[in-house]
Design a protein around this motif. Structure first.
Motif, PDB file in Angstrom:
ATOM      1  N   LEU A 119      36.690  36.368  35.005  1.00 31.64           N
ATOM      2  CA  LEU A 119      37.290  37.700  35.045  1.00 31.64           C
ATOM      3  C   LEU A 119      36.623  38.626  34.031  1.00 31.64           C
ATOM      4  O   LEU A 119      36.398  38.233  32.892  1.00 31.64           O
ATOM      5  CB  LEU A 119      38.794  37.626  34.720  1.00 31.64           C
ATOM      6  CG  LEU A 119      39.748  37.407  35.898  1.00 31.64           C
ATOM      7  CD1 LEU A 119      39.540  36.031  36.498  1.00 31.64           C
ATOM      8  CD2 LEU A 119      41.165  37.599  35.455  1.00 31.64           C
ATOM      9  N   SER A 120      36.299  39.844  34.475  1.00 28.78           N
ATOM     10  CA  SER A 120      35.754  40.830  33.538  1.00 28.78           C
ATOM     11  C   SER A 120      36.914  41.617  32.938  1.00 28.78           C
ATOM     12  O   SER A 120      38.056  41.514  33.407  1.00 28.78           O
ATOM     13  CB  SER A 120      34.817  41.794  34.256  1.00 28.78           C
ATOM     14  OG  SER A 120      35.560  42.608  35.129  1.00 28.78           O
TER      15      SER A 120
ATOM     16  N   SER B  36      37.428  44.762  33.159  1.00 28.25           N
ATOM     17  CA  SER B  36      37.972  45.723  34.128  1.00 28.25           C
ATOM     18  C   SER B  36      38.855  45.022  35.165  1.00 28.25           C
ATOM     19  O   SER B  36      39.820  45.591  35.664  1.00 28.25           O
ATOM     20  CB  SER B  36      36.855  46.511  34.801  1.00 28.25           C
ATOM     21  OG  SER B  36      36.019  45.625  35.501  1.00 28.25           O
ATOM     22  N   ASP B  37      38.520  43.742  35.487  1.00 32.69           N
ATOM     23  CA  ASP B  37      39.395  42.975  36.386  1.00 32.69           C
ATOM     24  C   ASP B  37      40.784  42.836  35.782  1.00 32.69           C
ATOM     25  O   ASP B  37      41.802  42.994  36.464  1.00 32.69           O
ATOM     26  CB  ASP B  37      38.823  41.573  36.629  1.00 32.69           C
ATOM     27  CG  ASP B  37      37.567  41.605  37.506  1.00 32.69           C
ATOM     28  OD1 ASP B  37      37.429  42.582  38.273  1.00 32.69           O
ATOM     29  OD2 ASP B  37      36.753  40.675  37.399  1.00 32.69           O
TER      30      ASP B  37
ATOM     31  N   ASN C 199      37.146  38.854  42.296  1.00 28.71           N
ATOM     32  CA  ASN C 199      35.874  39.581  42.262  1.00 28.71           C
ATOM     33  C   ASN C 199      34.805  38.857  41.452  1.00 28.71           C
ATOM     34  O   ASN C 199      33.668  38.679  41.912  1.00 28.71           O
ATOM     35  CB  ASN C 199      36.080  40.968  41.636  1.00 28.71           C
ATOM     36  CG  ASN C 199      36.164  42.028  42.718  1.00 28.71           C
ATOM     37  OD1 ASN C 199      35.821  41.752  43.867  1.00 28.71           O
ATOM     38  ND2 ASN C 199      36.630  43.199  42.363  1.00 28.71           N
ATOM     39  N   GLY C 200      35.189  38.428  40.267  1.00 38.34           N
ATOM     40  CA  GLY C 200      34.244  37.774  39.360  1.00 38.34           C
ATOM     41  C   GLY C 200      33.641  36.532  39.972  1.00 38.34           C
ATOM     42  O   GLY C 200      32.409  36.334  39.952  1.00 38.34           O
TER      43      GLY C 200
ATOM     44  N   CYS D 198      40.039  39.313  50.181  1.00 38.97           N
ATOM     45  CA  CYS D 198      39.513  40.087  49.055  1.00 38.97           C
ATOM     46  C   CYS D 198      38.902  41.399  49.533  1.00 38.97           C
ATOM     47  O   CYS D 198      38.618  42.285  48.741  1.00 38.97           O
ATOM     48  CB  CYS D 198      38.450  39.310  48.296  1.00 38.97           C
ATOM     49  SG  CYS D 198      39.110  37.809  47.636  1.00 38.97           S
TER      50      CYS D 198
ATOM     51  N   SER E  91      46.908  34.926  41.809  1.00 34.50           N
ATOM     52  CA  SER E  91      47.120  36.235  42.436  1.00 34.50           C
ATOM     53  C   SER E  91      48.334  36.161  43.361  1.00 34.50           C
ATOM     54  O   SER E  91      49.119  37.107  43.454  1.00 34.50           O
ATOM     55  CB  SER E  91      45.871  36.694  43.186  1.00 34.50           C
ATOM     56  OG  SER E  91      45.458  35.722  44.108  1.00 34.50           O
TER      57      SER E  91
ATOM     58  N   LYS F  33      41.647  41.033  44.580  1.00 33.69           N
ATOM     59  CA  LYS F  33      40.418  41.629  44.053  1.00 33.69           C
ATOM     60  C   LYS F  33      40.267  41.336  42.570  1.00 33.69           C
ATOM     61  O   LYS F  33      39.223  40.885  42.112  1.00 33.69           O
ATOM     62  CB  LYS F  33      40.424  43.146  44.255  1.00 33.69           C
ATOM     63  CG  LYS F  33      40.101  43.524  45.665  1.00 33.69           C
ATOM     64  CD  LYS F  33      39.785  45.008  45.784  1.00 33.69           C
ATOM     65  CE  LYS F  33      39.488  45.341  47.220  1.00 33.69           C
ATOM     66  NZ  LYS F  33      38.280  46.027  47.455  1.00 33.69           N
ATOM     67  N   GLY F  34      41.337  41.599  41.846  1.00 31.53           N
ATOM     68  CA  GLY F  34      41.278  41.423  40.403  1.00 31.53           C
ATOM     69  C   GLY F  34      40.945  39.997  40.010  1.00 31.53           C
ATOM     70  O   GLY F  34      40.115  39.751  39.131  1.00 31.53           O
TER      71      GLY F  34
ATOM     72  N   THR G 163      39.361  50.067  46.839  1.00 37.33           N
ATOM     73  CA  THR G 163      40.347  49.789  45.792  1.00 37.33           C
ATOM     74  C   THR G 163      41.162  51.039  45.475  1.00 37.33           C
ATOM     75  O   THR G 163      42.393  50.976  45.358  1.00 37.33           O
ATOM     76  CB  THR G 163      39.628  49.316  44.516  1.00 37.33           C
ATOM     77  OG1 THR G 163      38.720  48.283  44.874  1.00 37.33           O
ATOM     78  CG2 THR G 163      40.618  48.792  43.497  1.00 37.33           C
TER      79      THR G 163
END
Ligand SMILES: Nc1ncnc2c1ncn2[C@@H]1O[C@H](COP(=O)(O)OP(=O)(O)OP(=O)(O)O)[C@@H](O)[C@H]1O
Ligand SMILES: [Mg+2]
Lengths: 299, 304
Positions: free
Chosen positions: A149-150, A152-153, A235-236, A259, A76, A231-232, A270
Motif C-alpha cells: 500500500l502506498s 495515497s492508498d 492497487n499496489g 478493482c 477491503s 482500489k485502495g 475513482t
C-alpha cells in the motif's frame, strides 16, 4: 450558535459513552467481519487463489504478492461491510425513545436539529473507532504477509471509510426516526449484517454475479464504497503484478476482482466513485433533515 | 400577584378519551399549587402539554406570559420531575446530571456549585459515582429531583415526586423545595396522591375525568366539602334515638359512635344540646382526604 455547539459536544460524548457501555450491540456489529474472517480462512482464500491462477495460467507470480492480494481483498471486504453494519447496529435514537430519555431532551432547551446531528455524529465516531481498529488489524496483517500500500492508498481508504460510515449512519438514522422498539433495531441490525455482505460484493466479486444482479447493484451507493476499498487495498499489488505480468492480464484480474468497474460499458473513475458517494450522502442528509422535521410536527 | 402559569380552556382528547376537557387555571408566583385527581384524571397530560411533550387540541397556555408555542424560550425557566424516571441507566449519577445540566448553558463552575448544593441537601454524596441502574427507587427519585433543579429554574413541576419515598427522604425533598421557595421564590406545580402534601399547599385544584371539579385553598375546600365528625366513646344510648329522629348519619361499633356533620358549627351545636347524654368525646375536623373523596364521589368513612 456557539452554545448549541457546546450542547452538541456534550450530547455526542454522552451517546458515545452509552454506546460503549452496551457491550451487546458492540459485539453484534462485529459479527459480519468475524464471519468474513472465518470464511476467508476456511475457503475464500483458496477460491481467490484458484481464480487468480486461472487467469495467470503459465506465468508465475511471487507467493507474497498473491497473499497480499487475497489479504487486501479480505480487509477491503471487512471494511466495506463494517462501515455499514456497525453504523446500523447502534440505534441510540431508538434506545432513547425506549428509555424515554428523548422526553428529557424534549424538555431541555436544546434544538431538535442539535439532537439529530449529535446522534449521527456520535454514530459516525463510534463506527469509525470500530472500523479503524479493524483497519489497523488489516494493516498489521498485511505487514506480515506483504505490504504494497502506498501513502495515497491509505489516504483513499481512510477517506472512503469516513464517507461510507457517514452514509451508513445517515440511512440508519432515517430508519431510527420511524422506529420505537428494540425489536426494530435488532432486526434491522441482523438483516443488514446478514445481507449487506452479499449485495455490496463483499463475499463474492460483483463481477461474478449474474447480469441482473449486476445491473441492480450499480445503483447502490454502497457498491461504489466497496469498489473504492478494493482500489485502495489492491492497487499496489496490481502494480506489483504488472512488473511480471502482461498488461491485459492485470486488467483481467482487476476486472474480475472488482478493482475496475464499468457502468453499462463506461469505465468509472475513482473521482466519479467518490462523487457518487458524496452525492448520495447529500441526498440522504436532506432526507434525514426533512424526515425529522416531519416527525417533530406530528407529536 | 403575577401568574407564572396560565391555562385557558385547554383541551386534549386521545380518540374518545377526554383526557383534558376544557380546563382553566392559574399558578401564581411563589405558590405551591397542588393538582389532585384520581388515576387517569388528566394531570400528567396537562403537565406534558405545558412542557411541550404533547400537542394540545385547543386552548391557550402561557408560562411567564410567554406562549408555549415557542417552547424553547420557556424551557430554561422550567424544571420537571416526571412520574417515572427518564435518566440514562448506564451512566453514573454525576454523568447524568452533568450532561443534562450542559443543555442549559451552565458553565462548569456553575454546574459544580449547583451540584454541590443538591448533593448536600439531598444527601447524595455516596451515590454520586454509582450507575443509575444500581440505585434503589428512592435514590433514583432524588437524582430526578436534582436533575429537575440543576439549572435553578423559577418554576418546578412535580408529577408525583414523592411516590415510593421513605418518610425521611420525603421530608428531605420537601425541606429542599420549601427552602428554595423561601429563598428564591420558586413556584411549584405539584401532583400528588398524598393528601398530607396537598394540605401544605397554597392552592388546590381537583380534577376528575379531564374536568376541574373543585378549586380553593385547602381550608376553603375543607369547609366546603369535608364533613366534621364527632366520636363518642361513652354515651347514653338515648342519643341513638335522637340521631335517627333527626336523620343524622352515624356509624356505631363496639368502641365508639361516629356521627357525621356538614360543618363544625352543626357538630358543636349538637354536642351542646345533648351534653347530658355525652360523657367522653372527640371532635374530628374534616381532612383533605374527605375533600378529595367527596369531590371525586367516593366515600372514606370506612377508613376513618
Ligand atoms: N398517549 C396517550 N394515548 C392515549 N391515551 C392517553 C395517553 N396518555 C394518557 N392517556 C389517557 O388520558 C387519560 C389521562 O391520563 P393522565 O396520565 O393525564 O392521568 P393522571 O391524572 O396523570 O393519572 P395518574 O394519577 O395515574 O398519573 C387517561 O385516561 C389515559 O388513559
Ligand atoms: Mg400522572
Amino acid at each position: 450558535m456557539k452554545s448549541e455547539l457546546k450542547k452538541m459536544k456534550y450530547l455526542i460524548s454522552r451517546n458515545i459513552k452509552l454506546y460503549f457501555k452496551d457491550k451487546f450491540t458492540f459485539f453484534v456489529s462485529l459479527i459480519t467481519p468475524f464471519i468474513l474472517f472465518i470464511l476467508f480462512v476456511t475457503f475464500l482464500k483458496t477460491t481467490y487463489e484458484n481464480n487468480l491462477e486461472a487467469i495467470i495460467q503459465n506465468y508465475s507470480v511471487n507467493k507474497k504478492i498473491i497473499n497480499a492480494f487475497t489479504g487486501g481483498w479480505l480487509f477491503s471486504s471487512v471494511l466495506s461491510t463494517s462501515c455499514i453494519t456497525v453504523a446500523f447496529c447502534s440505534g441510540m435514537m431508538v434506545l432513547d425513545k425506549i428509555t424515554k430519555a428523548n422526553i428529557d431532551f424534549c424538555v431541555s432547551p436544546v434544538k431538535n436539529s442539535t439532537l439529530q446531528i449529535s446522534y449521527v455524529v456520535a454514530n459516525l465516531i463510534t463506527t469509525l473507532i470500530v472500523c479503524s481498529i479493524l483497519f489497523f488489524i488489516g494493516l498489521l496483517y498485511l505487514t506480515f504477509i506483504g505490504f504494497y500500500l502506498s501513502f495515497s492508498d491509505i489516504i483513499l481508504i481512510v477517506f472512503n471509510m469516513i464517507l461510507t460510515s457517514l452514509l451508513g449512519c445517515l440511512i440508519a438514522n432515517i430508519i431510527w426516526t420511524f422506529a420505537s422498539s428494540q425489536g426494530v433495531v435488532s432486526s434491522v441490525c441482523t438483516l443488514i449484517s446478514a445481507m449487506y455482505g452479499f449485495i455490496c460484493g463483499a463475499y463474492m466479486p460483483i463481477n461474478t454475479m449474474g447480469e441482473t444482479i449486476k445491473n441492480v447493484t450499480v445503483f447502490f451507493p454502497g457498491t461504489y464504497a466497496t469498489l473504492l476499498f478494493r482500489k485502495g487495498f489492491l492497487n499496489g499489488t496490481l502494480n506489483e503484478m504488472g512488473k511480471t505480468l502482461p498488461n491485459e492480464m492485470v486488467e483481467e484480474i482487476a476486472k474480475s476482482f472488482d478493482c475496475s468497474f464499468k457502468f453499462f460499458g463506461n469505465s468509472v473513475s475513482t473521482a466519479t466513485m467518490f462523487l457518487v458517494l458524496i452525492g448520495s450522502i447529500t441526498i440522504f442528509f436532506i432526507i434525514l433533515f426533512l424526515v425529522s422535521k416531519l416527525k417533530r410536527k406530528s407529536k | 400577584m403575577e401568574n407564572v402559569i396560565e391555562i385557558k380552556n385547554l383541551k386534549k382528547y386521545f380518540g374518545t378519551v377526554k383526557a383534558v376537557d376544557d380546563i382553566s387555571l392559574n399558578v401564581k408566583k411563589g405558590q405551591l399549587f397542588a393538582f389532585l385527581g384520581l388515576n387517569g384524571a388528566g394531570k400528567s397530560t396537562t403537565i406534558n402539554i405545558l412542557v411541550g411533550i404533547l400537542e394540545k387540541d385547543s386552548g391557550e397556555c402561557l408560562i411567564n406570559n410567554k406562549s408555549i408555542e415557542n417552547i424553547n424560550a420557556i424551557l430554561p425557566e422550567i424544571g420537571i420531575v416526571f412520574q417515572s424516571s427518564i435518566l440514562d441507566k448506564n451512566l453514573s449519577v454525576y454523568e447524568n446530571l452533568k450532561y443534562r445540566a450542559m443543555m442549559y448553558d451552565l458553565t462548569n463552575e456553575q454546574f459544580e456549585k449547583n451540584l454541590t448544593f443538591f448533593v448536600e441537601n439531598l444527601e447524595m454524596k455516596d451515590i454520586l459515582t454509582k450507575p443509575l441502574d444500581k440505585l434503589s427507587g428512592g435514590q433514583k427519585r432524588k437524582v430526578d429531583i436534582a436533575r429537575a433543579l440543576i439549572h435553578k429554574p423559577s418554576i418546578l413541576i412535580l408529577d408525583e415526586p414523592t411516590t415510593g419515598l421513605d418518610p425521611k427522604t420525603r421530608s428531605l425533598v420537601w425541606q429542599l423545595v420549601n427552602n428554595l421557595r423561601k429563598k428564591e421564590n420558586l413556584s411549584v406545580l405539584l401532583t400528588t396522591h398524598y393528601m398530607e402534601e396537598a394540605v401544605e399547599s397554597d392552592f388546590v385544584v381537583i380534577m376528575d375525568n379531564g374536568k376541574i371539579v373543585a378549586t380553593g385553598t385547602p381550608n376553603q375546600l375543607k369547609n366546603k366539602y369535608a364533613n366534621d365528625y364527632v366520636k363518642l366513646f361513652n354515651y347514653d344510648k338515648k342519643i341513638l334515638k335522637i340521631l335517627e329522629k333527626e336523620k343524622i348519619t352515624f356509624q356505631k361499633n363496639k368502641e365508639f359512635l361516629l356521627i357525621e356533620f356538614k360543618n363544625t358549627m352543626l357538630a358543636k351545636n349538637f354536642v351542646v344540646e345533648n351534653k347530658h347524654l355525652i360523657f367522653d368525646l372527640e371532635i374530628l375536623k374534616g381532612k383533605m382526604d374527605d375533600v378529595f373523596l367527596n369531590v371525586t364521589g367516593k366515600n372514606l368513612k370506612e377508613n376513618l
